[in-house]
Write a protein that holds these residues in place. Structure first.
Motif, PDB file in Angstrom:
ATOM      1  N   HIS A   1      28.124   2.987  74.912  1.00 51.24           N
ATOM      2  CA  HIS A   1      27.055   2.464  74.066  1.00 51.24           C
ATOM      3  C   HIS A   1      27.076   3.235  72.746  1.00 51.24           C
ATOM      4  O   HIS A   1      26.940   4.462  72.737  1.00 51.24           O
ATOM      5  CB  HIS A   1      25.694   2.631  74.742  1.00 51.24           C
ATOM      6  CG  HIS A   1      25.570   1.906  76.048  1.00 51.24           C
ATOM      7  ND1 HIS A   1      25.045   0.637  76.153  1.00 51.24           N
ATOM      8  CD2 HIS A   1      25.910   2.286  77.308  1.00 51.24           C
ATOM      9  CE1 HIS A   1      25.062   0.247  77.427  1.00 51.24           C
ATOM     10  NE2 HIS A   1      25.585   1.238  78.152  1.00 51.24           N
ATOM     11  N   LEU A   2      27.236   2.521  71.640  1.00 53.46           N
ATOM     12  CA  LEU A   2      27.281   3.128  70.320  1.00 53.46           C
ATOM     13  C   LEU A   2      25.937   2.913  69.636  1.00 53.46           C
ATOM     14  O   LEU A   2      25.489   1.770  69.469  1.00 53.46           O
ATOM     15  CB  LEU A   2      28.411   2.506  69.497  1.00 53.46           C
ATOM     16  CG  LEU A   2      29.806   2.598  70.132  1.00 53.46           C
ATOM     17  CD1 LEU A   2      30.839   1.951  69.222  1.00 53.46           C
ATOM     18  CD2 LEU A   2      30.181   4.041  70.423  1.00 53.46           C
ATOM     19  N   LEU A   3      25.317   4.016  69.221  1.00 53.47           N
ATOM     20  CA  LEU A   3      23.960   3.971  68.688  1.00 53.47           C
ATOM     21  C   LEU A   3      23.891   4.667  67.336  1.00 53.47           C
ATOM     22  O   LEU A   3      24.629   5.615  67.069  1.00 53.47           O
ATOM     23  CB  LEU A   3      22.988   4.636  69.661  1.00 53.47           C
ATOM     24  CG  LEU A   3      23.035   4.139  71.118  1.00 53.47           C
ATOM     25  CD1 LEU A   3      22.153   5.014  72.002  1.00 53.47           C
ATOM     26  CD2 LEU A   3      22.616   2.690  71.199  1.00 53.47           C
ATOM     27  N   ALA A   4      22.986   4.186  66.494  1.00 52.00           N
ATOM     28  CA  ALA A   4      22.800   4.777  65.163  1.00 52.00           C
ATOM     29  C   ALA A   4      21.416   4.397  64.657  1.00 52.00           C
ATOM     30  O   ALA A   4      20.632   3.730  65.353  1.00 52.00           O
ATOM     31  CB  ALA A   4      23.888   4.289  64.208  1.00 52.00           C
ATOM     32  N   SER A   5      21.116   4.817  63.444  1.00 52.25           N
ATOM     33  CA  SER A   5      19.846   4.460  62.829  1.00 52.25           C
ATOM     34  C   SER A   5      19.823   2.977  62.466  1.00 52.25           C
ATOM     35  O   SER A   5      20.852   2.293  62.504  1.00 52.25           O
ATOM     36  CB  SER A   5      19.629   5.297  61.570  1.00 52.25           C
ATOM     37  OG  SER A   5      20.622   4.979  60.612  1.00 52.25           O
ATOM     38  N   MET A   6      18.663   2.496  62.103  1.00 57.11           N
ATOM     39  CA  MET A   6      18.523   1.091  61.730  1.00 57.11           C
ATOM     40  C   MET A   6      19.435   0.733  60.566  1.00 57.11           C
ATOM     41  O   MET A   6      20.010  -0.355  60.513  1.00 57.11           O
ATOM     42  CB  MET A   6      17.062   0.791  61.348  1.00 57.11           C
ATOM     43  CG  MET A   6      16.776  -0.647  60.957  1.00 57.11           C
ATOM     44  SD  MET A   6      15.024  -0.940  60.650  1.00 57.11           S
ATOM     45  CE  MET A   6      14.742   0.163  59.248  1.00 57.11           C
ATOM     46  N   GLU A   7      19.619   1.683  59.625  1.00 59.18           N
ATOM     47  CA  GLU A   7      20.450   1.420  58.453  1.00 59.18           C
ATOM     48  C   GLU A   7      21.921   1.248  58.818  1.00 59.18           C
ATOM     49  O   GLU A   7      22.648   0.505  58.161  1.00 59.18           O
ATOM     50  CB  GLU A   7      20.306   2.555  57.430  1.00 59.18           C
ATOM     51  CG  GLU A   7      18.924   2.664  56.787  1.00 59.18           C
ATOM     52  CD  GLU A   7      17.896   3.328  57.688  1.00 59.18           C
ATOM     53  OE1 GLU A   7      18.288   3.901  58.745  1.00 59.18           O
ATOM     54  OE2 GLU A   7      16.697   3.258  57.375  1.00 59.18           O
ATOM     55  N   SER A   8      22.371   1.938  59.855  1.00 61.08           N
ATOM     56  CA  SER A   8      23.791   1.902  60.220  1.00 61.08           C
ATOM     57  C   SER A   8      24.097   0.952  61.369  1.00 61.08           C
ATOM     58  O   SER A   8      25.262   0.667  61.643  1.00 61.08           O
ATOM     59  CB  SER A   8      24.265   3.312  60.600  1.00 61.08           C
ATOM     60  OG  SER A   8      24.088   4.218  59.528  1.00 61.08           O
TER      61      SER A   8
END
Length: 334
Positions: free
Chosen positions: A35-42
């Protein structure tokens, strides 16, 4: 071979996050679902893993009960916000951000045996890249030297501060080469073709948070809580690859033959021939070891050992160390 487990990477779109994805694939780490996760911007971008295109999702809405292990490669603030939620959901955490002071710092080549002390879900810190490099090089020498003091001059690449810093060095270099006026943005002054005397702001005593963190981490990794350590971290105009000038003061004369034999036999180290020396760009970048060269006594002191180290700060210092720690951790995971 351990059973495949579900894994999350928080900060997947950053340079360390991308390298984590790459190393997990290269080492054929037993991943069930990634699972790849980041901020809303990314969030919303796609990344390749094991021949599949994976979409990066927002960390804010992720259910950590879906995974057994999470790498936190985002900012310390993000780690502090979401790591407790991950642990509460039964997920072990490996923090690469330095955001969790209570986490056990691990470098497999230095103190990997301490993973046996952990209970699941575990809370582990993959230390700063500088601490990883120094621990890998110094751990094999603990039994040989009666270490009294360590002095370090750390010449750090701009990539330690993220993609924005890399872009800033590239922009400044281009402007200067094209004889255009230079306006510093990310750094407070010119970094291209220059050396800055510190990395980050200094406290009232003149030390930066990175220097203090490095001292604390190295004492833990070497299990020498009273070790005297002097550190100066300077910013050099290098994109990737940290280099270190190290002086180790022993209470008795240093046996250089024994030192070289120990370094030659140690895991994670590439010892360079005496008439040569390693460089970040020419040797370390893209490699999985700490290069050690210029092994010598002090000019007037047989009790002093001088070393030159260089390593890829993003790959070996950050991502690979975290994956190696994960490899130790999952051996007893059900």
């Amino acid at each position: 071979m351990p059973q495949p487990i579900d894994i999350a990477i928080i900060g997947a779109t950053g340079s360390v996050g991308e390298t984590l994805v790459q190393i997990l694939e290269e080492l054929e780490f037993p991943v069930a679902t990634l699972h790849l996760l980041a901020s809303m911007e990314s969030a919303g971008s796609n990344m390749m893993f094991a021949g599949k295109k994976l979409r990066v999702r927002e960390v804010d809405s992720f259910d950590f009960s879906q995974v057994k292990l999470a790498f936190f490669a985002a900012s310390p603030a993000v780690t502090r916000s979401f790591a407790p939620k991950a642990q509460q959901a039964g997920c072990s955490v490996i923090d690469l951000s330095g955001g969790l002071e209570q986490a056990l710092a691990l470098v497999p080549e230095a103190n990997g045996d301490k993973v046996a002390q952990l209970t699941h879900p575990a809370l582990i810190a993959s230390p700063s890249a500088a601490a990883v490099a120094l621990a890998v090089a110094l751990a094999p020498l603990k039994g040989l030297l009666d270490i009294e003091r360590v002095q370090v001059m750390a010449s750090l690449a701009v990539s330690a501060q993220g993609r924005e810093a890399v872009s800033e060095l590239a922009r400044q270099t281009a402007e200067l080469l094209n004889a255009r006026p230079l306006e510093p943005r990310f750094f407070d002054r010119q970094v291209a073709f220059n050396v800055l005397a510190r990395v980050g702001a200094a406290d009232e005593h003149g030390h930066t948070s990175l220097e203090r963190r490095l001292v604390d981490e190295l004492r833990v990794l070497l299990d020498l809580p009273a070790l005297k350590i002097s550190v100066s971290c300077v910013q050099v105009p290098v994109f990737y690859g940290d280099s270190f000038s190290v002086a180790v003061q022993s209470r008795r004369p240093v046996d250089l033959v024994a030192v070289n034999e120990a370094l030659e036999a140690a895991q994670g180290i590439e010892l360079v021939e005496p008439d040569d020396y390693p460089t970040a760009v020419g040797d370390a970048v893209g490699q999985d070891v700490v290069y050690v060269g210029r092994v010598r006594h002090g000019i007037d002191e047989q009790e002093q050992l001088n070393l030159w180290l260089t390593t890829d700060n993003v790959r070996k210092g950050a991502a690979l160390n975290a994956v190696q720690v994960a490899g130790l951790l999952i051996k007893d995971m059900v």
